[in-house]
Motif scaffolding. Structure first.
Motif, short mmCIF file in Angstrom:
data_model
loop_
_atom_site.label_atom_id
_atom_site.label_comp_id
_atom_site.label_asym_id
_atom_site.label_seq_id
_atom_site.Cartn_x
_atom_site.Cartn_y
_atom_site.Cartn_z
N UNK A 146 0.84 -1.21 0.00
CA UNK A 146 0.00 0.00 0.00
C UNK A 146 0.87 1.26 0.00
N UNK A 147 1.91 1.25 0.80
CA UNK A 147 2.76 2.44 0.90
C UNK A 147 3.69 2.61 -0.28
N UNK A 148 4.50 1.60 -0.54
CA UNK A 148 5.62 1.78 -1.48
C UNK A 148 5.24 1.51 -2.93
N UNK A 149 4.22 0.66 -3.14
CA UNK A 149 3.84 0.32 -4.52
C UNK A 149 2.63 1.12 -4.98
N UNK A 150 1.69 1.32 -4.02
CA UNK A 150 0.45 2.04 -4.39
C UNK A 150 0.52 3.53 -4.04
N UNK A 151 1.52 3.92 -3.27
CA UNK A 151 1.75 5.35 -3.01
C UNK A 151 0.87 5.96 -1.94
N UNK A 152 0.32 5.13 -1.03
CA UNK A 152 -0.44 5.69 0.10
C UNK A 152 0.56 6.05 1.21
N UNK A 153 0.95 7.32 1.22
CA UNK A 153 2.09 7.74 2.05
C UNK A 153 1.73 7.89 3.53
N UNK A 154 0.45 7.85 3.88
CA UNK A 154 0.06 7.96 5.29
C UNK A 154 -0.32 6.63 5.92
N UNK A 155 -1.11 5.82 5.19
CA UNK A 155 -1.59 4.55 5.76
C UNK A 155 -0.67 3.38 5.43
N UNK A 156 0.26 3.58 4.52
CA UNK A 156 1.13 2.47 4.11
C UNK A 156 2.43 2.44 4.89
N UNK A 157 3.11 1.27 4.82
CA UNK A 157 4.42 1.12 5.46
C UNK A 157 5.50 1.54 4.47
N UNK A 158 6.35 2.49 4.90
CA UNK A 158 7.35 3.07 4.00
C UNK A 158 8.75 2.71 4.51
N UNK A 159 9.39 1.72 3.88
CA UNK A 159 10.69 1.25 4.36
C UNK A 159 11.81 1.99 3.62
N UNK A 160 12.72 2.57 4.39
CA UNK A 160 13.87 3.25 3.77
C UNK A 160 14.95 3.45 4.85
N UNK A 161 16.21 3.63 4.42
CA UNK A 161 17.31 3.75 5.37
C UNK A 161 17.56 5.19 5.81
N UNK A 162 18.39 5.31 6.85
CA UNK A 162 18.76 6.65 7.35
C UNK A 162 19.42 7.49 6.26
N UNK A 163 20.09 6.80 5.34
CA UNK A 163 20.84 7.51 4.30
C UNK A 163 19.92 8.27 3.35
N UNK A 164 18.61 8.05 3.46
CA UNK A 164 17.67 8.79 2.61
C UNK A 164 17.86 10.30 2.79
N UNK A 165 18.35 10.72 3.95
CA UNK A 165 18.58 12.15 4.19
C UNK A 165 19.62 12.72 3.21
N UNK A 166 20.42 11.84 2.61
CA UNK A 166 21.45 12.29 1.66
C UNK A 166 21.03 12.11 0.20
N UNK A 167 19.83 11.59 0.00
CA UNK A 167 19.38 11.33 -1.37
C UNK A 167 18.47 12.48 -1.81
N UNK A 168 18.92 13.20 -2.83
CA UNK A 168 18.21 14.44 -3.16
C UNK A 168 17.47 14.42 -4.49
N UNK A 169 17.78 13.39 -5.30
CA UNK A 169 17.17 13.36 -6.64
C UNK A 169 16.80 11.95 -7.03
N UNK A 170 15.73 11.82 -7.80
CA UNK A 170 15.43 10.53 -8.43
C UNK A 170 16.29 10.48 -9.70
N UNK A 171 17.17 9.49 -9.77
CA UNK A 171 18.13 9.46 -10.87
C UNK A 171 18.00 8.17 -11.67
N UNK A 172 18.48 8.16 -12.89
CA UNK A 172 18.62 6.87 -13.58
C UNK A 172 19.80 6.10 -12.95
N UNK A 173 19.73 4.78 -13.00
CA UNK A 173 20.78 3.95 -12.40
C UNK A 173 22.17 4.33 -12.92
N UNK A 174 22.23 4.61 -14.22
CA UNK A 174 23.53 4.95 -14.82
C UNK A 174 24.18 6.13 -14.09
#
Ligand SMILES: Cc1cc2nc3c(=O)[nH]c(=O)nc-3n(C[C@H](O)[C@H](O)[C@H](O)COP(=O)(O)O)c2cc1C
Length: 329
Positions: free
Chosen positions: A283-311
């Motif tokens: 619900x959270x990570x695949x369907x995008x329900x950011x309040x009722x869903x479970x959102x798993x991510x690491x502490x390092x997310x604080x350093x991630x500033x852009x959605x990038x291509x893998x390359x």
């Protein structure tokens, strides 16, 4: 003026490019960068992009029905001629069926997690597969070595997803595991930058496993709103909770606070299970329900500033890895 020293990391890199690093040699890849298996993120698109860029992509079997897994493996084979693997978290059902599909589809690498490394290692190795197992402590790293795995992933509690109860950080875990085992070692948890990768290698790792940074890539199969949320997160926005069931690091959203309220009234496992319900992570990570869903991510997310291509993620990490030096004091 301070001089710059490098603690042998430059030599490791030279070895890497000659395919002599223990991880690149083991998996026949160019760089010792593994993309961690991630439920709802790591389908064939992400895994093949990582492999095509010289790392090892892993399809995350944890959120896939057996047929979906087979389809993802076949699509991954069509999208890359480079090695890739499958992550099998042993928390979920249909494990024997999953292992059979992996064997039938002739996948070369399996990363097991959240279970006993003895269960499948020998069966898979007999068929010629390389097997790594994920742990969060030195004690379990030793069990992996006894089980004969080809590599151990030691994951600090900064990491996104399910995690160790003891809250050992990557900086403390890696040197301790290195001291006690001689099996090739992959560091995970809190690595998104080249400088962090270099630090992990200096601490004794032969390679790194990265999750959160790859979760916020164009190729990840997760919901776009969730990817945008990841890049907005700050220090302190995640917490390791649910230790009574299976400890997991998640974003402090409404769902997280609902769980925390239950802690105020006592640690009743049944009440936690009821609130957790089913399919909260989907619900959270695949369907995008950011309040009722479970959102798993690491502490390092604080350093991630852009959605990038893998390359671009590879380019940034490698540029910084090569460039990062340690100033003398
Ligand atoms: C959204 C998400 C889902 C994850 N799912 C799994 C999983 O299914 N199996 C697994 O072994 N690890 C899982 N992990 C852990 C990653 O494979 C990896 O070890 C971890 O993310 C590394 O730490 P980092 O997030 O700081 O990079 C997950 C991590 C995240 C962020």
């Amino acid at each position: 003026m301070s001089s710059f020293i490098d603690f042998g990391a430059a030599k490791k890199l030279k070895d890497m490019s000659q395919n002599q690093n223990r991880i690149t040699g083991l998996f026949q890849i160019k760089y010792p960068i593994i993309q961690g298996g991630m439920i709802w993120h790591s389908g064939w698109r992400l895994a093949s992009a990582v492999s095509n860029n010289g790392g090892l992509g892993l399809i995350g079997a944890g959120s896939m029905y057996p047929d979906t897994l087979r389809e993802n493996i076949q699509k991954c084979k069509a999208a890359t001629d480079k090695p890739f693997g499958v992550n099998v978290p042993m928390l979920y059902p249909n494990l024997d069926e999953v292992i059979n599909i992996i064997l039938e589809e002739k996948v070369k690498v399996v990363f097991t997690s959240a279970g006993n490394p003895k269960t499948y290692t020998e069966t898979l190795q007999k068929e010629g597969l390389k097997v790594a197992h994920v742990v969060s402590s030195t004690k379990f790293a030793l069990k992996c070595e006894q089980a004969g795995v080809d590599a151990v992933v030691a994951e600090g509690f900064e990491a996104g997803g399910h995690n160790g109860r003891d809250e050992t950080t990557t900086f403390c875990l890696i040197p301790n595991v290195r001291k006690h085992i001689s099996t090739p070692l992959i560091a995970a948890g809190g690595i998104a930058l080249g400088s962090q990768m270099k630090a992990a290698m200096i601490l004794g790792a032969d390679g790194v496993q990265i999750g959160s940074r790859f979760a916020a890539t164009q190729e990840a199969s997760s919901h776009h709103d969730w990817k945008n949320k990841i890049i907005s997160l700050n220090e302190g926005d995640t917490h390791l909770t649910l230790k009574e069931l299976a400890p997991v690091r998640m974003v402090k959203n409404k769902f997280y606070h609902d769980l925390e309220k239950l802690y105020e009234t006592g640690r009743n496992v049944d009440a936690l299970k009821e609130t957790l319900g089913r399919a909260r992570s989907k619900r959270g990570m695949f369907e995008g329900d950011l309040e009722e869903g479970e959102l798993e991510i690491g502490q390092v997310s604080a350093l991630i500033e852009e959605i990038l291509p893998v390359e671009k993620v590879f380019e940034n990490i490698l540029k910084e890895y090569y460039g990062a030096s340690v100033s003398d004091f």
